[in-house]
Design an enzyme around this catalytic site. Sequence first.
Site, PDB file in Angstrom:
ATOM      1  N   VAL A 123       0.841  -1.204   0.000  1.00 34.65           N
ATOM      2  CA  VAL A 123       0.000   0.000   0.000  1.00 34.65           C
ATOM      3  C   VAL A 123       0.878   1.258   0.000  1.00 34.65           C
ATOM      4  O   VAL A 123       0.578   2.237  -0.696  1.00 34.65           O
ATOM      5  CB  VAL A 123      -0.979  -0.004   1.205  1.00 34.65           C
ATOM      6  CG1 VAL A 123      -1.921   1.180   1.133  1.00 34.65           C
ATOM      7  CG2 VAL A 123      -1.779  -1.299   1.251  1.00 34.65           C
ATOM      8  N   LYS A 159      -6.562  -1.861  10.348  1.00 33.86           N
ATOM      9  CA  LYS A 159      -7.792  -2.232  11.080  1.00 33.86           C
ATOM     10  C   LYS A 159      -7.485  -3.051  12.322  1.00 33.86           C
ATOM     11  O   LYS A 159      -8.168  -2.938  13.336  1.00 33.86           O
ATOM     12  CB  LYS A 159      -8.769  -2.992  10.190  1.00 33.86           C
ATOM     13  CG  LYS A 159      -8.210  -4.284   9.578  1.00 33.86           C
ATOM     14  CD  LYS A 159      -7.785  -4.058   8.181  1.00 33.86           C
ATOM     15  CE  LYS A 159      -7.058  -5.208   7.555  1.00 33.86           C
ATOM     16  NZ  LYS A 159      -6.709  -4.921   6.174  1.00 33.86           N
ATOM     17  N   VAL A 170     -11.198  -0.533   6.064  1.00 32.46           N
ATOM     18  CA  VAL A 170     -12.313  -1.451   5.752  1.00 32.46           C
ATOM     19  C   VAL A 170     -12.683  -1.283   4.277  1.00 32.46           C
ATOM     20  O   VAL A 170     -12.870  -0.159   3.804  1.00 32.46           O
ATOM     21  CB  VAL A 170     -13.569  -1.142   6.612  1.00 32.46           C
ATOM     22  CG1 VAL A 170     -14.680  -2.132   6.306  1.00 32.46           C
ATOM     23  CG2 VAL A 170     -13.234  -1.143   8.092  1.00 32.46           C
ATOM     24  N   GLY A 226      -2.495 -15.160  -5.391  1.00 27.51           N
ATOM     25  CA  GLY A 226      -2.028 -14.061  -4.540  1.00 27.51           C
ATOM     26  C   GLY A 226      -3.151 -13.408  -3.750  1.00 27.51           C
ATOM     27  O   GLY A 226      -3.010 -12.289  -3.258  1.00 27.51           O
ATOM     28  N   GLU A 231      -2.633 -14.922   2.021  1.00 24.45           N
ATOM     29  CA  GLU A 231      -1.276 -14.990   2.575  1.00 24.45           C
ATOM     30  C   GLU A 231      -0.912 -16.457   2.754  1.00 24.45           C
ATOM     31  O   GLU A 231      -1.802 -17.319   2.790  1.00 24.45           O
ATOM     32  CB  GLU A 231      -1.265 -14.337   3.971  1.00 24.45           C
ATOM     33  CG  GLU A 231      -1.717 -12.899   4.010  1.00 24.45           C
ATOM     34  CD  GLU A 231      -0.697 -11.971   3.408  1.00 24.45           C
ATOM     35  OE1 GLU A 231       0.500 -12.314   3.430  1.00 24.45           O
ATOM     36  OE2 GLU A 231      -1.106 -10.916   2.890  1.00 24.45           O
ATOM     37  N   LYS A 285     -12.591  -5.558  11.183  1.00 24.36           N
ATOM     38  CA  LYS A 285     -13.293  -4.552  10.375  1.00 24.36           C
ATOM     39  C   LYS A 285     -14.675  -4.258  10.953  1.00 24.36           C
ATOM     40  O   LYS A 285     -15.130  -3.111  10.940  1.00 24.36           O
ATOM     41  CB  LYS A 285     -13.384  -5.040   8.926  1.00 24.36           C
ATOM     42  CG  LYS A 285     -12.008  -5.061   8.251  1.00 24.36           C
ATOM     43  CD  LYS A 285     -12.043  -5.823   6.951  1.00 24.36           C
ATOM     44  CE  LYS A 285     -10.693  -5.809   6.265  1.00 24.36           C
ATOM     45  NZ  LYS A 285     -10.628  -6.759   5.144  1.00 24.36           N
TER      46      LYS A 285
HETATM   47  N1  LIG Z   1      -2.694  -4.877   0.925  1.00 24.40           N
HETATM   48  C1  LIG Z   1      -3.988  -4.552   0.905  1.00 24.40           C
HETATM   49  O1  LIG Z   1      -4.732  -4.864  -0.025  1.00 24.40           O
HETATM   50  C2  LIG Z   1      -4.563  -3.736   2.047  1.00 24.40           C
HETATM   51  C3  LIG Z   1      -5.870  -3.237   1.937  1.00 24.40           C
HETATM   52  C4  LIG Z   1      -6.391  -2.457   2.974  1.00 24.40           C
HETATM   53  C5  LIG Z   1      -5.622  -2.214   4.093  1.00 24.40           C
HETATM   54  N2  LIG Z   1      -4.364  -2.739   4.184  1.00 24.40           N
HETATM   55  C6  LIG Z   1      -3.594  -2.438   5.383  1.00 24.40           C
HETATM   56  O2  LIG Z   1      -2.491  -1.616   5.011  1.00 24.40           O
HETATM   57  C7  LIG Z   1      -1.394  -1.848   5.876  1.00 24.40           C
HETATM   58  C8  LIG Z   1      -0.163  -2.203   5.049  1.00 24.40           C
HETATM   59  O3  LIG Z   1      -0.427  -3.356   4.285  1.00 24.40           O
HETATM   60  P1  LIG Z   1       0.547  -3.837   3.101  1.00 24.40           P
HETATM   61  O4  LIG Z   1      -0.218  -4.849   2.336  1.00 24.40           O
HETATM   62  O5  LIG Z   1       1.098  -2.657   2.387  1.00 24.40           O
HETATM   63  O6  LIG Z   1       1.686  -4.555   3.952  1.00 24.40           O
HETATM   64  P2  LIG Z   1       3.188  -4.841   3.523  1.00 24.40           P
HETATM   65  O7  LIG Z   1       3.277  -4.976   2.046  1.00 24.40           O
HETATM   66  O8  LIG Z   1       3.676  -5.947   4.371  1.00 24.40           O
HETATM   67  O9  LIG Z   1       3.939  -3.492   3.921  1.00 24.40           O
HETATM   68  C9  LIG Z   1       4.402  -3.182   5.214  1.00 24.40           C
HETATM   69  C10 LIG Z   1       5.783  -2.569   5.091  1.00 24.40           C
HETATM   70  O10 LIG Z   1       6.185  -2.093   6.384  1.00 24.40           O
HETATM   71  C11 LIG Z   1       7.504  -2.552   6.620  1.00 24.40           C
HETATM   72  N3  LIG Z   1       7.788  -2.641   8.045  1.00 24.40           N
HETATM   73  C12 LIG Z   1       7.571  -3.674   8.878  1.00 24.40           C
HETATM   74  N4  LIG Z   1       7.996  -3.361  10.127  1.00 24.40           N
HETATM   75  C13 LIG Z   1       8.535  -2.119  10.065  1.00 24.40           C
HETATM   76  C14 LIG Z   1       9.151  -1.269  10.985  1.00 24.40           C
HETATM   77  N5  LIG Z   1       9.342  -1.651  12.244  1.00 24.40           N
HETATM   78  N6  LIG Z   1       9.563  -0.045  10.589  1.00 24.40           N
HETATM   79  C15 LIG Z   1       9.390   0.337   9.299  1.00 24.40           C
HETATM   80  N7  LIG Z   1       8.817  -0.447   8.363  1.00 24.40           N
HETATM   81  C16 LIG Z   1       8.397  -1.658   8.723  1.00 24.40           C
HETATM   82  C17 LIG Z   1       7.546  -3.911   5.937  1.00 24.40           C
HETATM   83  O11 LIG Z   1       8.875  -4.335   5.750  1.00 24.40           O
HETATM   84  P3  LIG Z   1       9.170  -5.919   5.563  1.00 24.40           P
HETATM   85  O12 LIG Z   1       8.515  -6.315   4.288  1.00 24.40           O
HETATM   86  O13 LIG Z   1      10.642  -6.001   5.519  1.00 24.40           O
HETATM   87  O14 LIG Z   1       8.584  -6.610   6.769  1.00 24.40           O
HETATM   88  C18 LIG Z   1       6.837  -3.600   4.634  1.00 24.40           C
HETATM   89  O15 LIG Z   1       7.695  -3.012   3.669  1.00 24.40           O
HETATM   90  C19 LIG Z   1      -1.841  -2.966   6.829  1.00 24.40           C
HETATM   91  O16 LIG Z   1      -2.320  -2.399   8.013  1.00 24.40           O
HETATM   92  C20 LIG Z   1      -2.970  -3.638   6.069  1.00 24.40           C
HETATM   93  O17 LIG Z   1      -3.892  -4.270   6.925  1.00 24.40           O
HETATM   94  C21 LIG Z   1      -3.804  -3.479   3.193  1.00 24.40           C
END
Ligand SMILES: NC(=O)c1ccc[n+]([C@@H]2O[C@H](COP(=O)([O-])OP(=O)(O)OC[C@H]3O[C@@H](n4cnc5c(N)ncnc54)[C@H](OP(=O)(O)O)[C@@H]3O)[C@@H](O)[C@H]2O)c1
Length: 431
Positions: A14, A105, A132, A187, A190, A205
């Site tokens: 994101v 969330k 959400v 994909g 997870e 949510k």
């Molecule tokens: N993906 C979706 O479709 C979606 C939709 C709605 C809401 N969300 C929400 O959006 C948020 C992010 O989701 P995402 O899918 O983008 O997750 P993601 O791809 O795992 O991104 C999280 C990033 O944060 C980094 N990170 C982890 N610990 C950290 C720290 N201590 N300091 C700095 N950076 C750190 C991770 O690094 P590493 O990879 O090295 O761990 C990764 O690059 C979550 O809360 C999720 O629930 C996601």
Amino acid sequence: MKKIYLGLFGFGNVGSGVIKILNLRRSLLRKKFGCDLVLKKVCDKNLTKKREVHLSRDILTSDANQILNDPNIDIVIELVGGIHPAKEFIMQALSKGKYVVTANKALLAEQGKEIFNLAKEHGKTIYFEASVGAGIPIIKSLKDGLAPDRFKRIFGILNGTSNFILSAMSEQNIDFVQALNLAKKYGFAERDARLDIQGIDSLHKLVVLVYLCYGKLVNLDDVFVDGIQHISLLDVIYAKELGYQIKLLAIAEKQGSELELRVHPTLIPQEHLLAKVKGINNAIYVSTDLAGDLLFFGPGAGKTAAASAVVSDLQDAVRDLEAGLFRRKSFAIEDKAVKKLRRIDQTESRYYVRFMVVDRPGVLSSISTILAKYDISIASVTQKERKRARIVPIVMIFHEVKERNMRLALEKIENLAVVKEVPVPIRIEQI
Ligand SMILES: NC(=O)c1ccc[n+]([C@@H]2O[C@H](COP(=O)([O-])OP(=O)(O)OC[C@H]3O[C@@H](n4cnc5c(N)ncnc54)[C@H](OP(=O)(O)O)[C@@H]3O)[C@@H](O)[C@H]2O)c1
């Protein structure tokens, strides 16, 4: 043009999507927001990982303090996910007078009380449109679009992975494990999909939606949760034959002065719009006293959709920041008519139950005797074709029955020698 500086935690899916949109739509956003959004720092723990978008070395950091201690950064975007250190990033940002946008969330559902209280203390609001339904503007609709309304009930298909699995089972006649593997292959799940299939993500949510609609941040333990992991292809097929689809629903329903909250697989009539929500899509059906029955629909996940919601939150944050005051006193006003949560064993539902029994005379009557003892009234009984040697599925549909009675009766029935598997009960909603 005035510049507003942003700091972003989490250069993942994101996070990259947000950076792309800020670059791609810069001119549109300048016109809409009336300011120039400048991404000053992006903090991620891994600076060497290959990313989808290029960022110059002076923007990227692994030191959170470069965002938190920078007085020029007005808005902090938290896209790390999980509880720690996401919570600490948000709490510190609020303490330093920054506005916070998050998509998290899980964090809001588990630790929201502390976070919202701190925001209030500092005269700030938290913005969480992406938490959400990803790009579906459900949060803004509930807090702004339906501002004068009282909420009667919410039925949400809030987890795209579970919906994909149930849709694949129904459309391709495959079992749960095959459908889960398919979701992983595309994909949509997870590697560890437990949060999704066990209903926990939907619970998070639901808690966020309940906060917006009823002004109450409920404890996760007070909400009944059951996932889709025990739904078999047989149930999907039999449900279809009876005119239903099985969906994982997150439900909030006002019953007099009580609020019923639950997440579980549910049979819903095939002709209802929610039954037609397929694949990774999400849908939220909201019933209010003034606007009536509304349906919000769209992809429930995806970095572009979620990033769009995050950037839309930036618009609200910029407006509040420009107004220089806490514009919205509070967007989650407590519905005082709701006095308490209704415990799951006090709820009533119609039921579908599948029994796997020995194919011999008298079995039905021993099951019916127990059901009658618990005041459970049968609407229909269907005996299906034998599935294994001498084992036959019996599907019963029940009229409204008290949850507690159903649970007690099923415990007794399960112990009958002629019953060969744990009975599978699924609630029916006549939405
Ligand atoms: N993906 C979706 O479709 C979606 C939709 C709605 C809401 N969300 C929400 O959006 C948020 C992010 O989701 P995402 O899918 O983008 O997750 P993601 O791809 O795992 O991104 C999280 C990033 O944060 C980094 N990170 C982890 N610990 C950290 C720290 N201590 N300091 C700095 N950076 C750190 C991770 O690094 P590493 O990879 O090295 O761990 C990764 O690059 C979550 O809360 C999720 O629930 C996601």
